[in-house]
Scaffold this active site. Sequence first.
Site, mmCIF file in Angstrom:
data_model
loop_
_atom_site.group_PDB
_atom_site.id
_atom_site.type_symbol
_atom_site.label_atom_id
_atom_site.label_comp_id
_atom_site.label_asym_id
_atom_site.label_seq_id
_atom_site.Cartn_x
_atom_site.Cartn_y
_atom_site.Cartn_z
ATOM 1 N N HIS A 72 -25.250 -18.388 -21.074
ATOM 2 C CA HIS A 72 -24.911 -17.187 -21.845
ATOM 3 C C HIS A 72 -24.377 -16.117 -20.904
ATOM 4 O O HIS A 72 -24.957 -15.867 -19.857
ATOM 5 C CB HIS A 72 -26.156 -16.646 -22.576
ATOM 6 C CG HIS A 72 -26.523 -17.452 -23.786
ATOM 7 N ND1 HIS A 72 -27.411 -17.004 -24.726
ATOM 8 C CD2 HIS A 72 -26.099 -18.665 -24.221
ATOM 9 C CE1 HIS A 72 -27.526 -17.909 -25.688
ATOM 10 N NE2 HIS A 72 -26.756 -18.933 -25.393
ATOM 11 N N TYR A 195 -31.467 -8.506 -29.206
ATOM 12 C CA TYR A 195 -32.669 -7.671 -29.047
ATOM 13 C C TYR A 195 -32.465 -6.470 -29.974
ATOM 14 O O TYR A 195 -31.530 -5.688 -29.753
ATOM 15 C CB TYR A 195 -32.804 -7.175 -27.609
ATOM 16 C CG TYR A 195 -33.252 -8.231 -26.619
ATOM 17 C CD1 TYR A 195 -32.352 -9.168 -26.111
ATOM 18 C CD2 TYR A 195 -34.572 -8.282 -26.173
ATOM 19 C CE1 TYR A 195 -32.763 -10.136 -25.202
ATOM 20 C CE2 TYR A 195 -34.997 -9.242 -25.253
ATOM 21 C CZ TYR A 195 -34.085 -10.159 -24.782
ATOM 22 O OH TYR A 195 -34.497 -11.109 -23.875
ATOM 23 N N PRO A 288 -43.356 -10.217 -22.481
ATOM 24 C CA PRO A 288 -42.233 -11.157 -22.508
ATOM 25 C C PRO A 288 -40.845 -10.527 -22.615
ATOM 26 O O PRO A 288 -39.862 -11.192 -22.274
ATOM 27 C CB PRO A 288 -42.524 -12.017 -23.751
ATOM 28 C CG PRO A 288 -43.462 -11.226 -24.587
ATOM 29 C CD PRO A 288 -44.242 -10.368 -23.650
ATOM 30 N N LYS A 292 -39.034 -12.568 -18.074
ATOM 31 C CA LYS A 292 -39.194 -12.650 -16.618
ATOM 32 C C LYS A 292 -40.312 -13.579 -16.148
ATOM 33 O O LYS A 292 -40.337 -13.983 -14.983
ATOM 34 C CB LYS A 292 -39.483 -11.240 -16.054
ATOM 35 C CG LYS A 292 -38.285 -10.352 -16.022
ATOM 36 C CD LYS A 292 -37.271 -10.825 -14.987
ATOM 37 C CE LYS A 292 -35.904 -10.283 -15.253
ATOM 38 N NZ LYS A 292 -34.816 -11.195 -15.109
ATOM 39 N N TYR A 378 -31.745 -8.195 -15.732
ATOM 40 C CA TYR A 378 -31.949 -9.283 -16.692
ATOM 41 C C TYR A 378 -31.422 -10.594 -16.118
ATOM 42 O O TYR A 378 -32.115 -11.624 -16.133
ATOM 43 C CB TYR A 378 -31.249 -8.964 -18.021
ATOM 44 C CG TYR A 378 -31.648 -9.870 -19.163
ATOM 45 C CD1 TYR A 378 -31.315 -11.217 -19.168
ATOM 46 C CD2 TYR A 378 -32.373 -9.373 -20.248
ATOM 47 C CE1 TYR A 378 -31.690 -12.059 -20.205
ATOM 48 C CE2 TYR A 378 -32.760 -10.201 -21.293
ATOM 49 C CZ TYR A 378 -32.405 -11.543 -21.262
ATOM 50 O OH TYR A 378 -32.785 -12.369 -22.286
HETATM 51 P P1 FAD Z 1 -48.873 -21.481 -16.423
HETATM 52 O O1 FAD Z 1 -47.666 -21.985 -17.073
HETATM 53 O O2 FAD Z 1 -49.878 -20.727 -17.219
HETATM 54 O O3 FAD Z 1 -49.582 -22.726 -15.737
HETATM 55 C C1 FAD Z 1 -50.891 -22.682 -15.237
HETATM 56 C C2 FAD Z 1 -51.496 -24.051 -15.347
HETATM 57 O O4 FAD Z 1 -52.802 -24.016 -14.795
HETATM 58 C C3 FAD Z 1 -51.650 -24.494 -16.789
HETATM 59 O O5 FAD Z 1 -51.093 -25.775 -16.955
HETATM 60 C C4 FAD Z 1 -53.141 -24.469 -17.025
HETATM 61 O O6 FAD Z 1 -53.551 -25.451 -17.959
HETATM 62 C C5 FAD Z 1 -53.649 -24.747 -15.630
HETATM 63 N N1 FAD Z 1 -55.027 -24.307 -15.399
HETATM 64 C C6 FAD Z 1 -55.675 -23.248 -15.928
HETATM 65 N N2 FAD Z 1 -56.918 -23.202 -15.482
HETATM 66 C C7 FAD Z 1 -57.078 -24.243 -14.649
HETATM 67 C C8 FAD Z 1 -58.169 -24.713 -13.887
HETATM 68 N N3 FAD Z 1 -59.357 -24.136 -13.923
HETATM 69 N N4 FAD Z 1 -57.984 -25.818 -13.138
HETATM 70 C C9 FAD Z 1 -56.781 -26.468 -13.103
HETATM 71 N N5 FAD Z 1 -55.713 -26.054 -13.823
HETATM 72 C C10 FAD Z 1 -55.868 -24.950 -14.581
HETATM 73 N N6 FAD Z 1 -42.037 -16.156 -20.011
HETATM 74 C C11 FAD Z 1 -40.737 -15.968 -20.135
HETATM 75 O O7 FAD Z 1 -40.058 -15.789 -19.111
HETATM 76 N N7 FAD Z 1 -40.149 -15.989 -21.391
HETATM 77 C C12 FAD Z 1 -40.872 -16.262 -22.508
HETATM 78 O O8 FAD Z 1 -40.336 -16.347 -23.590
HETATM 79 C C13 FAD Z 1 -42.245 -16.491 -22.413
HETATM 80 N N8 FAD Z 1 -43.000 -16.784 -23.493
HETATM 81 C C14 FAD Z 1 -44.332 -17.046 -23.309
HETATM 82 C C15 FAD Z 1 -45.117 -17.379 -24.392
HETATM 83 C C16 FAD Z 1 -46.485 -17.630 -24.231
HETATM 84 C C17 FAD Z 1 -47.330 -18.003 -25.430
HETATM 85 C C18 FAD Z 1 -47.065 -17.512 -22.944
HETATM 86 C C19 FAD Z 1 -48.552 -17.741 -22.731
HETATM 87 C C20 FAD Z 1 -46.266 -17.189 -21.865
HETATM 88 C C21 FAD Z 1 -44.912 -16.948 -22.045
HETATM 89 N N9 FAD Z 1 -44.090 -16.651 -20.967
HETATM 90 C C22 FAD Z 1 -42.791 -16.427 -21.113
HETATM 91 C C23 FAD Z 1 -44.594 -16.589 -19.633
HETATM 92 C C24 FAD Z 1 -44.320 -17.895 -18.908
HETATM 93 O O9 FAD Z 1 -44.516 -18.985 -19.770
HETATM 94 C C25 FAD Z 1 -45.231 -17.920 -17.729
HETATM 95 O O10 FAD Z 1 -44.914 -16.819 -16.903
HETATM 96 C C26 FAD Z 1 -45.129 -19.212 -16.932
HETATM 97 O O11 FAD Z 1 -45.663 -20.278 -17.679
HETATM 98 C C27 FAD Z 1 -45.869 -19.081 -15.620
HETATM 99 O O12 FAD Z 1 -46.013 -20.323 -15.016
HETATM 100 P P2 FAD Z 1 -47.296 -20.646 -14.170
HETATM 101 O O13 FAD Z 1 -47.108 -22.040 -13.698
HETATM 102 O O14 FAD Z 1 -47.535 -19.562 -13.183
HETATM 103 O O15 FAD Z 1 -48.514 -20.543 -15.181
HETATM 104 C C1 DHB Z 2 -37.272 -15.621 -25.176
HETATM 105 C C2 DHB Z 2 -38.370 -14.882 -24.897
HETATM 106 C C3 DHB Z 2 -38.220 -13.621 -24.375
HETATM 107 O O1 DHB Z 2 -39.274 -12.898 -24.064
HETATM 108 C C4 DHB Z 2 -36.997 -13.071 -24.164
HETATM 109 O O2 DHB Z 2 -36.896 -11.824 -23.683
HETATM 110 C C5 DHB Z 2 -35.902 -13.823 -24.436
HETATM 111 C C6 DHB Z 2 -36.048 -15.108 -24.941
HETATM 112 C C7 DHB Z 2 -37.419 -16.998 -25.720
HETATM 113 O O3 DHB Z 2 -38.547 -17.457 -25.900
HETATM 114 O O4 DHB Z 2 -36.398 -17.624 -26.000
#
Ligand code: FAD
Ligand code: DHB
Length: 385
Positions: A72, A195, A288, A292, A378
Amino acid sequence: MRTQVAIIGAGPAGLLLAHLLHRGGVDAVVLETRSQEYVAARIRAGILESSTVELLESAGLGERLRAEGHEHRGIYLQMPGERHHLDFVDLAGRSVWVYGQTEVQKDLVAAGTAEVHYEVTDVEPHSVDADPYVTFIDSAGTRQRLDADVIAGCDGSFGPSRAAAAPAEMYERVYPYSWLGILADVAPSTDELIYAWHPDGFALHSMRSETVSRLYLQVPNGTDPADWPDDRIWAELATRLGHGQDGWKLTPGPVTDKSVLPMRSYVQTPMRRGRLFLAGDAAHIVPPTGAKGLNLAVADVALLSTALIALLREGDSRLADSYSDDALRRVWRCTHFSWWMTTMLHTGGDPFDAQLQLSQLRWVTTSTAGATGLAENYAGLPLGF
Ligand code: FAD
Ligand code: DHB
């Protein structure tokens, strides 16, 4: 068991770190409480910054992304009666990619470079200041001890690493609203993300593919998704996204996933204690708006993998020593950007705030200087910022 890097968490941060370490000749073992299927199916982020795409490509993970992801040039910012396109490529020289976190996760699993123990329990980091090790119970119910040179806490906001890295400074902001998010089996009604500021609350039209749409509505904290049947969601999205405005139409479709996300900013510093390093959501959470979270996790891991390879292969600790400060520069930039996008777009009922938001949106959509600032943040700052 013994390895060089014990990684807690097999989300994008943990699996990508294991992959990059493997490519750099460093051994890692990943411990994950959930099943492989559960982790792969979690619906979360969807937008990749250009530096994330470049990193994934340079790590040999770009093939499916380039084939199936969608580039995009920018986004639409909307106020009632007005929709403006911001072209990030023209403004900041960088684009973004629509490619779900689920797909990134699948590509990492398919690479097969990480040794992951799924469905473990009672994971506990120990002795992080000197001779670190992690204890856990494996999926067969056997108590295990994993000794390592270094522990990487990639276990998100609810894992044990965050507390093990204390004492630490914690910075937090809780927002007075949440997002109701849906995934729908319907072609997106827009070519790029919308947005929308609206007096009834923020709305976002995103997507995952030509046939799957992802949409969000601002809702009050504590909202029960059961109070939002599909018809109510589509009607509210139509109002806030401007169905009928200049002939634009929102096409509804079958909802396949529905959830409420609370919104929070959180930063824990330093992102290291002794031989324990934090990366991704284990160290910081952003609301969200602005997409980021996943990108920050990838940026942390890019720095951490380089630092650990230098430390463990060459005995050079300089990058490991500066990891926390280096990572936090970007973390605070993205924390500010996510807070700024969130507070600009979500309505709180205060008429003075609403006028300030509209004034800011008009500036961002009509001034090249304003638009460029948004575009630069962004589309993402270069790795190493
Ligand atoms: P996580 O993906 O949370 O991974 C952590 C892992 O550790 C998980 O698999 C978990 O099961 C595991 N874990 C937890 N506790 C333990 C333990 N005790 N022992 C071993 N393993 C463990 N970001 C965006 O940029 N855009 C979005 O649209 C967006 N939407 C989101 C929607 C939701 C519902 C959520 C919760 C987050 C969203 N985020 C979004 C944020 C993004 O998904 C996270 O920033 C990203 O997943 C971070 O990755 P991570 O690997 O640091 O953490
Ligand atoms: C999505 C989530 C966001 O927070 C955003 O700013 C843009 C896209 C998504 O889940 O697609």
